[in-house]
Design a protein around this motif. Structure first.
Motif, PDB file in Angstrom:
ATOM      1  N   GLY A 120     -24.672 -43.501  10.474  1.00 34.16           N
ATOM      2  CA  GLY A 120     -25.858 -42.576  10.688  1.00 34.16           C
ATOM      3  C   GLY A 120     -26.570 -42.069   9.244  1.00 34.16           C
ATOM      4  N   ASN A 121     -27.781 -41.840   9.087  1.00 28.98           N
ATOM      5  CA  ASN A 121     -28.719 -41.522   8.094  1.00 28.98           C
ATOM      6  C   ASN A 121     -28.624 -39.910   7.933  1.00 28.98           C
ATOM      7  N   PRO A 122     -27.968 -39.315   7.081  1.00 25.98           N
ATOM      8  CA  PRO A 122     -27.976 -37.868   6.866  1.00 25.98           C
ATOM      9  C   PRO A 122     -29.703 -37.491   6.814  1.00 25.98           C
ATOM     10  N   VAL A 123     -30.322 -38.016   5.923  1.00 26.25           N
ATOM     11  CA  VAL A 123     -31.865 -37.840   5.752  1.00 26.25           C
ATOM     12  C   VAL A 123     -32.485 -37.697   7.185  1.00 26.25           C
ATOM     13  N   THR A 124     -32.367 -38.662   7.777  1.00 27.46           N
ATOM     14  CA  THR A 124     -33.117 -38.838   9.284  1.00 27.46           C
ATOM     15  C   THR A 124     -32.601 -38.163  10.080  1.00 27.46           C
ATOM     16  N   MET A 125     -31.268 -37.794   9.834  1.00 29.28           N
ATOM     17  CA  MET A 125     -30.405 -36.753  10.936  1.00 29.28           C
ATOM     18  C   MET A 125     -31.335 -35.285  10.727  1.00 29.28           C
ATOM     19  N   PHE A 126     -31.323 -34.998   9.429  1.00 26.76           N
ATOM     20  CA  PHE A 126     -32.028 -33.853   9.023  1.00 26.76           C
ATOM     21  C   PHE A 126     -33.270 -33.555   9.288  1.00 26.76           C
ATOM     22  N   MET A 127     -34.227 -34.669   8.975  1.00 27.83           N
ATOM     23  CA  MET A 127     -35.582 -34.783   9.422  1.00 27.83           C
ATOM     24  C   MET A 127     -35.848 -34.486  10.894  1.00 27.83           C
ATOM     25  N   THR A 128     -34.957 -35.227  11.737  1.00 34.18           N
ATOM     26  CA  THR A 128     -35.173 -34.913  13.033  1.00 34.18           C
ATOM     27  C   THR A 128     -34.360 -34.099  13.718  1.00 34.18           C
ATOM     28  N   ARG A 129     -33.774 -32.915  12.978  1.00 30.20           N
ATOM     29  CA  ARG A 129     -33.211 -31.654  13.599  1.00 30.20           C
ATOM     30  C   ARG A 129     -31.785 -31.956  14.202  1.00 30.20           C
ATOM     31  N   LYS A 130     -31.460 -32.978  14.167  1.00 27.55           N
ATOM     32  CA  LYS A 130     -29.932 -33.556  14.552  1.00 27.55           C
ATOM     33  C   LYS A 130     -28.925 -33.024  13.737  1.00 27.55           C
ATOM     34  N   LEU A 131     -29.489 -32.744  12.575  1.00 25.72           N
ATOM     35  CA  LEU A 131     -28.096 -32.071  11.538  1.00 25.72           C
ATOM     36  C   LEU A 131     -29.136 -30.914  11.155  1.00 25.72           C
ATOM     37  N   LYS A 132     -28.434 -29.845  10.973  1.00 25.75           N
ATOM     38  CA  LYS A 132     -28.998 -28.521  10.787  1.00 25.75           C
ATOM     39  C   LYS A 132     -28.409 -28.326   9.376  1.00 25.75           C
ATOM     40  N   VAL A 133     -28.790 -27.746   8.380  1.00 25.78           N
ATOM     41  CA  VAL A 133     -28.282 -27.398   7.201  1.00 25.78           C
ATOM     42  C   VAL A 133     -28.565 -25.867   6.684  1.00 25.78           C
ATOM     43  N   ALA A 134     -27.535 -25.116   6.431  1.00 29.06           N
ATOM     44  CA  ALA A 134     -27.998 -23.722   6.033  1.00 29.06           C
ATOM     45  C   ALA A 134     -27.153 -23.469   4.774  1.00 29.06           C
ATOM     46  N   GLY A 135     -27.934 -23.084   3.623  1.00 29.34           N
ATOM     47  CA  GLY A 135     -27.269 -22.926   2.368  1.00 29.34           C
ATOM     48  C   GLY A 135     -27.857 -23.834   1.575  1.00 29.34           C
ATOM     49  N   ASP A 136     -27.149 -24.525   0.684  1.00 24.91           N
ATOM     50  CA  ASP A 136     -27.420 -25.294  -0.439  1.00 24.91           C
ATOM     51  C   ASP A 136     -27.801 -26.643   0.126  1.00 24.91           C
ATOM     52  N   VAL A 137     -28.936 -27.014   0.234  1.00 25.18           N
ATOM     53  CA  VAL A 137     -29.322 -28.348   0.846  1.00 25.18           C
ATOM     54  C   VAL A 137     -29.196 -29.322  -0.155  1.00 25.18           C
ATOM     55  N   GLY A 138     -29.319 -29.183  -1.404  1.00 26.88           N
ATOM     56  CA  GLY A 138     -29.085 -30.214  -2.347  1.00 26.88           C
ATOM     57  C   GLY A 138     -27.638 -30.359  -2.663  1.00 26.88           C
ATOM     58  N   LEU A 139     -26.722 -29.565  -2.273  1.00 25.13           N
ATOM     59  CA  LEU A 139     -25.436 -30.097  -2.179  1.00 25.13           C
ATOM     60  C   LEU A 139     -25.103 -30.890  -0.873  1.00 25.13           C
ATOM     61  N   ALA A 140     -25.692 -30.437   0.193  1.00 24.09           N
ATOM     62  CA  ALA A 140     -25.745 -31.257   1.504  1.00 24.09           C
ATOM     63  C   ALA A 140     -26.168 -32.651   1.446  1.00 24.09           C
ATOM     64  N   SER A 141     -27.143 -32.672   0.484  1.00 19.00           N
ATOM     65  CA  SER A 141     -27.834 -34.310   0.577  1.00 19.00           C
ATOM     66  C   SER A 141     -26.781 -35.017  -0.431  1.00 19.00           C
ATOM     67  N   GLY A 142     -25.946 -34.426  -1.042  1.00 17.62           N
ATOM     68  CA  GLY A 142     -25.269 -35.396  -2.044  1.00 17.62           C
ATOM     69  C   GLY A 142     -23.766 -35.453  -1.600  1.00 17.62           C
ATOM     70  N   LEU A 143     -23.562 -34.834  -0.644  1.00 16.34           N
ATOM     71  CA  LEU A 143     -22.082 -34.939  -0.156  1.00 16.34           C
ATOM     72  C   LEU A 143     -21.276 -36.381   0.064  1.00 16.34           C
ATOM     73  N   THR A 144     -22.386 -37.211   0.620  1.00 12.75           N
ATOM     74  CA  THR A 144     -21.711 -38.580   0.761  1.00 12.75           C
ATOM     75  C   THR A 144     -21.117 -39.321  -0.535  1.00 12.75           C
ATOM     76  N   ARG A 145     -21.631 -38.854  -1.450  1.00  8.44           N
ATOM     77  CA  ARG A 145     -21.164 -39.414  -2.787  1.00  8.44           C
ATOM     78  C   ARG A 145     -19.857 -39.046  -3.379  1.00  8.44           C
ATOM     79  N   TYR A 146     -19.278 -37.962  -2.550  1.00  6.36           N
ATOM     80  CA  TYR A 146     -17.859 -37.339  -2.960  1.00  6.36           C
ATOM     81  C   TYR A 146     -16.909 -37.964  -1.754  1.00  6.36           C
TER      82      TYR A 146
END
Length: 152
Positions: A120-146
């Motif tokens: 799944g593409n986290p950006v697409t999920m976020f944009m389609t509201r299938k993934l909701k993020v509260a707090g540090d969106v920048g951290l969330a957007s980079g989680l997969t690299r960790y």
């Protein structure tokens, strides 16, 4: 049950590689995932996925990151896990602590499995509201690299 649901029901998750798991999730329909993500099976799948996070953690990529990530996986019921990244380590605990997370991720069972299996593409999920993020969106957007995310 479908063939994929039957396949998952009989699996010893500890013996399945992340790549094999990613392939199973890739083949599974939303209905298949809904079928397997019930009762004991749901608990087994979530426990195994979160149990592997520490092993798939990439400390070199995280550097000096210090963050608590709260995962809320909704479905049959809401299940909460927390991932603490600090001092080059990643620890995972089930349940909600009293600590304030730097970011909270909320998603359904299917979205969670697609995200952690590389399907799944986290950006697409976020944009389609299938993934909701509260707090540090920048951290969330980079989680997969960790984490070493498997490829199916």
């Amino acid at each position: 049950m479908t063939d994929i649901a039957d396949e998952l029901a009989g699996l010893d998750f500890a013996a399945v590689s992340p790549e094999e798991f990613a392939g199973i999730v890739k083949k599974a329909s939303a209905k298949d995932i809904a079928t397997i993500m019930q009762g004991d099976m749901r608990e087994r799948v979530l426990a195994e996925v979160f149990g592997r996070m520490g092993r798939q953690f990439r400390p070199d990529a995280a550097g000096s990151l210090d963050a608590l990530i709260r995962w809320k996986v909704t479905g049959e019921q809401e299940t909460v896990y927390e991932t603490r990244i600090a001092d080059g380590t990643c620890t995972v605990t089930e349940g909600r602590s009293e600590a304030d997370p730097r970011v909270t991720l909320v998603m359904g069972d299917a979205e969670f499995l697609k995200l952690v299996s590389g399907n799944g593409n986290p950006v697409t999920m976020f944009m389609t509201r299938k993934l909701k993020v509260a707090g540090d969106v920048g951290l969330a957007s980079g989680l997969t690299r960790y984490f070493d995310i498997p490829k199916a």
